[in-house]
Design an enzyme around this catalytic site. Structure first.
Site, PDB file in Angstrom:
ATOM      1  N   GLY A 171      21.860  16.332  64.589  1.00 16.62           N
ATOM      2  CA  GLY A 171      22.151  16.707  65.961  1.00 16.62           C
ATOM      3  C   GLY A 171      21.714  18.101  66.353  1.00 16.62           C
ATOM      4  CB  CYS A 172      20.597  21.031  64.418  1.00 14.25           C
ATOM      5  SG  CYS A 172      19.923  22.700  64.636  1.00 14.25           S
ATOM      6  N   GLY A 173      19.433  20.871  67.669  1.00  9.02           N
ATOM      7  CA  GLY A 173      18.226  20.953  68.487  1.00  9.02           C
ATOM      8  C   GLY A 173      17.124  21.764  67.830  1.00  9.02           C
TER       9      GLY A 173
END
Length: 146
Positions: free
Chosen positions: A11-13
């Site tokens: 989920g880390c951009g």
């Protein structure tokens, strides 16, 4: 091109931008969760040992940002114990080449370009490390309620 094992925070951009840069250069990735990996002292040191202790830490981790954890004040053994207990504190991504086993921590574009190669448009950027935007939260998402 190169096949890489890519340890990321789901989920880390920032990790998404890094993956996109690697894939645009023709590399293939085996994605693994940095948070779910069963890290040991040895497995984590295989990535971190060449770096000074403060460079082991994710500067966007909430406990680092708020001053609860000050990487510059930790020795290697204390830092390792803390990183194993709280993988969110580990600087990311951690990457390993499948062909030669070499490892890399973080995403300085010049270093990654020298290591595996990137497209010229990406290498013009000094770094793809860290959050995708100043407002992006890098904390672990709350667990879902079943």
């Amino acid at each position: 091109m190169t096949h890489l094992v890519f340890f990321e925070k789901p989920g880390c951009g920032g990790n998404a931008r890094q993956r996109a840069a690697l894939e645009a250069a023709g590399h293939t990735l085996e994605r693994r969760s940095l948070l779910a990996e069963a890290w040991t002292r040895e497995s984590l040191l295989a990535f971190l040992a060449p770096l000074p202790v403060p460079a082991w830490f994710n500067r966007a981790a909430p406990r680092v940002k708020n001053g609860d954890v000050v990487p510059e004040e930790l020795n290697a053994e204390t830092a390792l114990a803390l990183l194993i207990a709280e993988p969110l504190l580990i600087r990311r991504p951690l990457m390993q080449r499948a062909d030669d086993g070499s490892r890399h921590v973080g995403f300085d574009t010049a270093e990654i370009d020298a290591w595996v190669g990137l497209n010229p448009a990406i290498t013009a950027q000094p770094s793809l490390e860290g959050c995708a935007s100043p407002t992006e939260r890098c904390a672990t998402p709350a667990p879902s309620v079943a």
